[in-house]
Each structure stands twice: as structure tokens, then as C-alpha cells.
Design an enzyme around this catalytic site. Sequence first.
Site, mmCIF file in Angstrom:
data_model
loop_
_atom_site.group_PDB
_atom_site.id
_atom_site.type_symbol
_atom_site.label_atom_id
_atom_site.label_comp_id
_atom_site.label_asym_id
_atom_site.label_seq_id
_atom_site.Cartn_x
_atom_site.Cartn_y
_atom_site.Cartn_z
ATOM 1 N N HIS B 262 -6.483 -2.192 0.427
ATOM 2 C CA HIS B 262 -6.922 -1.001 1.164
ATOM 3 C C HIS B 262 -8.020 -0.263 0.381
ATOM 4 C CE1 HIS B 262 -6.072 2.514 3.885
ATOM 5 N NE2 HIS B 262 -6.587 3.161 2.867
ATOM 6 N N GLU B 263 -7.725 0.038 -0.872
ATOM 7 C CA GLU B 263 -8.695 0.784 -1.680
ATOM 8 C C GLU B 263 -9.946 -0.053 -1.950
ATOM 9 O OE1 GLU B 263 -8.296 3.789 -1.793
ATOM 10 O OE2 GLU B 263 -6.154 3.890 -1.325
ATOM 11 N N HIS B 266 -12.338 0.365 0.876
ATOM 12 C CA HIS B 266 -13.141 1.590 0.705
ATOM 13 C C HIS B 266 -14.243 1.372 -0.338
ATOM 14 C CE1 HIS B 266 -10.919 4.426 3.151
ATOM 15 N NE2 HIS B 266 -9.786 4.275 2.496
#
Lengths: 495, 495
Positions: B262-263, B266
Site C-alpha cells: 500500500h505505502e 503511494h
Amino acid sequence: MNNNLVLIKNYQKEITILGQNLALLEWDQLTYMPPMGVNSRSEQISLLSNLIHKKMISNELFTSLTALKKQKLSNKDGLMVKKLYKEVSKSRKLPEKYIKELSKTTSLAYTAWELARKEKRFKKFQPYLEKIIKLKKQECNYINEPGHEYNSLLDQYEEGMTVEKLKSVFSKLKKDLINLLNKIKDSSNYKKQKNSMLKQHFSIEKQRNICEDVIKRMGLLNGFSRLDLTTHPFSQKIGIDDVRMATNFRESPLFSFESTMHEAGHALYEFNLPKEDAYNILGNAPSLGIHESQSIFWENMIGKQKYFWQFYFPLFKKEFNLKGDFNQWFKEVNYVKPGLVRIESDELTYCLHIILRFELELGLIEGSIKVLDLPNLWNKKMREFLGVTPNNDVNGVLQDVHWSGGSFGYFPTYAIGTIYSSQLYKQLLKERPFVEEKIRKGNFREIILWLDKNIYKPGNKLTAEEIIKKTCGDGLDPKVFIDYLTKKYSEIYEI
Amino acid sequence: MNNNLVLIKNYQKEITILGQNLALLEWDQLTYMPPMGVNSRSEQISLLSNLIHKKMISNELFTSLTALKKQKLSNKDGLMVKKLYKEVSKSRKLPEKYIKELSKTTSLAYTAWELARKEKRFKKFQPYLEKIIKLKKQECNYINEPGHEYNSLLDQYEEGMTVEKLKSVFSKLKKDLINLLNKIKDSSNYKKQKNSMLKQHFSIEKQRNICEDVIKRMGLLNGFSRLDLTTHPFSQKIGIDDVRMATNFRESPLFSFESTMHEAGHALYEFNLPKEDAYNILGNAPSLGIHESQSIFWENMIGKQKYFWQFYFPLFKKEFNLKGDFNQWFKEVNYVKPGLVRIESDELTYCLHIILRFELELGLIEGSIKVLDLPNLWNKKMREFLGVTPNNDVNGVLQDVHWSGGSFGYFPTYAIGTIYSSQLYKQLLKERPFVEEKIRKGNFREIILWLDKNIYKPGNKLTAEEIIKKTCGDGLDPKVFIDYLTKKYSEIYEI
């Protein structure tokens, strides 16, 4: 409350906090920053430095300070105004154009220095250093301290220190150090000295544990400090209760252990500077020399003495499964080994490396030495002082980063700190004779309380020399240092 | 060159760099800062935020922008001026006094929220939340976007998004999600589902290795990125070539693995935003929704699918010495488990948590819901949407930090991003049908190139919805997401 006073306090607070920001940018760059972050990092550092500089030279601040100088203030506020006025006036003496040119030049010079080291050719660095010397001479003219022109550079790092004082201190120190060194070199112990214990294997994990241990014993707890990995050991204050150290692990565990104690000495000082003045100039350390006295106090005066090793040797022996006895270990820790590189030098030869640099800096600023001649002069002095000759400029004139950054007048503070540290330890023993028994037990509490009272608490309210005088009775005194070395090495080398 | 243009570019560069500084302060606080550093850290953050805000609302900047708006400029400069003018005008609409009060209130509210959680008593937080709602209503008045008052909050995170659009999207989504959830709950597979493989032991060291592996496969090399340990996973861009992620390790390796992907989603977006616009507003991500579409794309669309696990399951099995087969593992990774906590929820129920918050926020801003009634309303909606009831407010209305910080209008962007991510994956498959074969081999290069062309490259030159429309043909479309879930879960639960 006095409006001008409020204004100058706000300015100092903002400057301090921006400085902490800058410190974090630097700490991060040397520890965790991904390598490609470097371009953004220099933009970030340059913007913040610029903001700080603009605040320092702002007319608003100067006008308030000028008004306050004429007013009746409390002793403390009066002192703060006096100190700040001096700092601000000095910053305002340097024209914007000069600062930009120095900054551009040193940035290029750093790259040239790296290249020169890579190619082992001083010539690559020479024109940049010439430009820097030219700029530094200009700076001396702008600042214009009384006496020798080099005083204007010295005073930025060591308030009140002068070429006149240093020349007298360093000439005595140089003579005595060379004498002592030669006596040692003539001894039979020196001729047969060789590392056996320090050649064994020291795992990095265990090196780290033992560094963490000594930091804690020095009072630097995890709540407000940390130890990280870096290339060149350093310490950095990031916030009022946030001081950080970084070290590097080599084959010999002494590198990380000693450098950690060194950096912890700096960190302890920064952490204990008066918190009520954290946001004004009176909360700063008064000089680099006194700062260095704190790091060298722990690294050498404590970390290389017998009582200290009576506590730590059994731990080292157990942790690293060492073969050999205490006496051999203690000797290896304290071997005198005249070498080419300042940061690898021993307690005795260290100051000779410094004095060499001071003499060259002075000649460069006076104009009696040409940059072109530096490598030869460097090597000649190395032979004179230490009896060794660099095989190339990387181990010689190119070894330190300082000159590429324009830091002239900085080196002497290392020797000043070294001398101070011996004066402090002597006085500590006089006032607290039982402290060696505590050291033998790994207990440094009394030492820290004594340093707190005498060194940490005054902050910037006194100059470095005033603090030392008040604590030890005398100012900078190389004799104490020489006596200390003579006594110590007479035993070790049986001379 | 146009002087005004030079001026606004300098402003944007300074604001960007100060923002990077701020990002480092935050990153450090969440990773390495010693705990006692927290007081200095808030002073540092507050000073930098203030400097940035002052630059944003400066009259000099606004005057230049106003002049530029009337001038003929290149398309790109014209767009930059338009976007920046909007941002600046919005900032200038909020009076200094309001910002200070909001900042003071949220600071107190955060402490009250922590206390309320500790004591499990919403009442401790209630008065602070009431004050925040009051302030946020004022903010809506200041900003004054057309249509519903809540639009002024939404628009700060998701430019162009409106209550009107969201209501229609969310009402359909809510109905369909609850329907699908109920069908699943009725299935025999659901009734007998239970973790066997995820209950085994997963060493943290190996969890970390596998996280490092997936980051590298996603193109985030050590040269410009890093993964650290923190409490709540996050990512942060610190400089142009410096993006960082942080995760946390729990018993189930899925927590660190999914949050790292997820990170990394980003971080990959931030790293690949157009570098030529790194120092102006056109280099930003256009909205939080599209940012979240990138993280959820990797976490869910890639990280929870069959082909992906065909590559990673053998690695997991070997690394952790797992007992059990692929089918069981794949099911456990994708189990639907309606629960109390948003950040622990599965792919299906996640958006229901978001819609619940949106409905409550809307009611609070409209005035139809009183803060006093929040805990009961929260629990009632949890029963309606998910069939579960919090046993206390910590697992209920107090679970998220957002409201204590005044972030109203933020939650919807999570659902917007989730929907976008499904639209992007559908389009990717249409244009690059062979990509699943690559995923099966752990090769994500084609995916990243496709995202680069369609999502990363436009930067802020288009709005989020324009980017999605241009890439996928349609704007925000919950049907694609529902179709994706229906197909996936029909297989897994055989419904």
C-alpha cells in the site's frame, strides 16, 4: 515587558528552531537518507541556512538590539544583548555578495577536494583553495578583530582567543611533545611494541552493545538520545531533549568505543546546557574549544585511563573472548604510534597534527606560504614533528575536509579542547579524590555532577577561558597537559 | 523573463522545499526520534507550518498572481497560474485568527481523543469535537464552494468532488456492498471459514525480507527509497529522489506485507510525479483520491489476486515453512470478515466503513446530527451496514484520529481511491491482457510503465476525475468495483 526584548527573544527562538531543523537535515543525510536524496538535501539545507542568515542580519533585529544596548536591563538580559549584538554585528559585516561567493566556492571546492583525493593529485584542489584563501583574507578585513588578521577567523570559533596567545601556547607544547615523543621512541618498550590483543576478532554486534553500554553509563538514556551508524562519527543536537550520536565500526573495537565516548561527551554537554536559555544565545556552548574539552575528557582522560579499563577490560575480555591480560591490553590502548593521519593519531601526537595545521593556516593567511607549496611544506613539517612522511597527498595535505569548507581557524580548537580536558581532570581529582574508585566501578555520576556544576551550567554566560579559570584556577595551560602525558607515558614506556 | 512568473516560481520552490523539511520532521518523529524529543518537535513543526502558510498568503505572491491572470501566458504557465491562484485564494479566505484557533483546538482535541480512548469514554472527547465542528462550519462559510456547504471541505482533498456526486455514488455502492455481503454470509463456505495457515508462526526478520523483496519488484530501489519500522504504516516524500515507507510487523505477515505494498503504491506515485514540475504546483498529485487509488491498486488489485499469489505463495511457503496449500492460503488472504475496525477490514467491507463516516460527517456539518448522539448513531449504523456492534467507543466512534485533527471531508477519498483502483485495473487488463502472465512471474514492469503514462505523468495538469476519464473512459464508477468484487467473491464463496 520591554517590546524590544520580546522581539529579540522571538528572533533567537526562531533562529534556534530553524537551526534544529537544519541539524535534522544534516543528521539524516549522514545516517538514513537514501543516496539519491542528496540533491534535494542541498537545496533544503541551503534554503534553511539562508532563512537563518536573513534573520540574523535583519534590520529589525539590529535596531532593537541597538536600542536595548542603551537601556537599563537586568544583568542577564544585559549580557544576552551584549553577546547577541556582537554576533549580529559580525554577521552584518559580511556583505551578501561575499557570502554567496564563499558558499559557491566552497561547494565547488568540496567536489574538487573529493576528486583530488580520488586522483591523489593536490593540483586538482589547488586553485579552489587559492580562491578560498583569498576570500578568507577578505573576511578578516570585514570582521577586523584587533591584532593579527587571523584573530578574526579564530574568534568565530573561540571567542577571545588570539594568535598571540596561541603562538606562545603552541610553541611550548610543540617543543615538549616532540621531546617526549623522541624519548618514547628511544625506549626499548617502544621498539618492541606490537598489537596482539587488538588483532583478534571483534564482532560488530558486540561492539555495538558495548558502545550502548558506555553511553548509558554516561547518563545518555534512550529517552532523549540514540546511537546510529555513519561513516565519520559525529553528534548532533536536534531538539532540547533530543541529542544523537553516530559511530562506525572497524576491525579494532577501539575505534567505535572511543569515538562513541567522544561523541557522547559532546552530546552530554549539549543535553545539559541550561534549558531555561534553550532559546537564547546564553544557552549555547561558548566555544568549540570547550566543546571539544568535553568530548576529549571522556575519550582520553576517562576512556584511556587505568581505572576505567579495570572496569571495562573484564567486559571486553568476556564479550569478545579475548586472549591476553590486562597489562597488555592497557598498553595496546595507549600505544604511541606517530602516523600520517590526524583522526587515527594517539593522545600524544594528536596536538602535533593540529599545530602543523595552525602553522600552515597562519602562513597562508599572512601570505608567507603559497598554496602551491603546501604539499611539500606539509610533508616537511610531518618529518620534523613526527618523523613520518606521507606517501601521497591523500594521507597528507588532502586528508581533512575543513579547508575545502573554508573553516580556517577551526583546527586550533581541537588542541585547546585537549589541553582544557587535562586541566579539568586534574581539578576534578583534586576536588573529588574518590572519583577514581567510582570509575573503577563504571560509575560516572559524580563526574557528571561536577561537570554539570562547572561546565554545563554556565552555558554561554562566561567565555570558555573564564569557565576554565573559574573551575581550575588558570586559563589555557599546556603544562598540565604535558605533565599528564609525561607521567602516563613514563609508566607505560618505563622512561 | 516575466518578473511575476519568476516570483511565483520562486515562491512555489520555497514552499515545496519547506514542505520537504516538514515531511522530514514528521518522518523522523514516527521512526527514529527519541521519545522526549516530542516537545521540541512540535515547536519545529509549528514554526515551519507557519512559515509555509505565511508564504502562501503573502500579498506579494497574490499581487503577482492577480497580474499574471490577466496576461497572455503559455498553456502550461497559464494552467499553473490558475491552479495556484485557486489554492492561494482559498488560503487567504481563512483569517489568521481562525487558523490559530483551529490549530489550538485540534492540538487539545488530539490529547482529549487519546485520553478518551484510554478511559473508553467518548464524553471526554465530545466537547472538543463540538468545538471542531463549529470551526469547520465556519470554514465552510469562509471557503464557500458552490452547492452543499460540505463541498468546501471535500474540495480541499478532492478537487471538483461534490456531496451531490458522492451521495449518488455511495448510495448505490452501499446497497450493492450490503447485498453482496449478505449473500456471502449466507454461503456455506462463509460459515465454515477459519484461518489455519495464517495462525502459524511468521518471524519478523523474514517478514521484513519479504517486504523488502516486494518493494524492489515494484521498482523502489534503495538508491531513492527505504523501509522503516513505525506504529502506523505511512509513506513520505522527503525530496525529489527520496521517498520513504514505514510499516509495522504483527503476527500475521499480511499486515506488514499488504501495508508495505500500500505505502509503496503511494511512494511510487510520488517518486514518478513529473520531475520538471517538482517545484511548482503542477508537479503535485491532484487529489487524495487518486493518491489512494495508487496505494489500493497495489494492495488489493495486485496484492490480493490469484496470479500475484501464484508467484508469492511459494516464497511464503518456503520462507515461513508453511503447512497447507495454495487454495487455502488464497482463501485466507481474501476472507470477508465484517469487523469493527476500518483499518483491519477486508476489501469488501472497507467502503462500508467509509460510507458510515461520510454519512455522519454530513449530518454533523448540516446540523442534523449532534455530537452527543454520535456513539449511538455509529453503533446503529455498524449494525445496519455490517451486522456488528462495537463493545466500546475505542472500537467504535473513537477509532480514527482524523476528526480530532479537524480532517472532515477526508474519509470519502479512501472510497474514491478504492473505486478508481478497480477501474484502473480493468483498463490495464484491457490494454495489456498479457500482464497477468507477468504478475505470475513477479514482474511488474509493464504495470508501472502503464501507470506512469496514464497516472504519474499528468501530475496535477488534470484533475483526478479527468485523469481517470481519459484513462478508463468514465469518471468515478462504483459499478466496476462492484462487478470486480462480485466476480471475485462468487468464486471464493461459490455463490
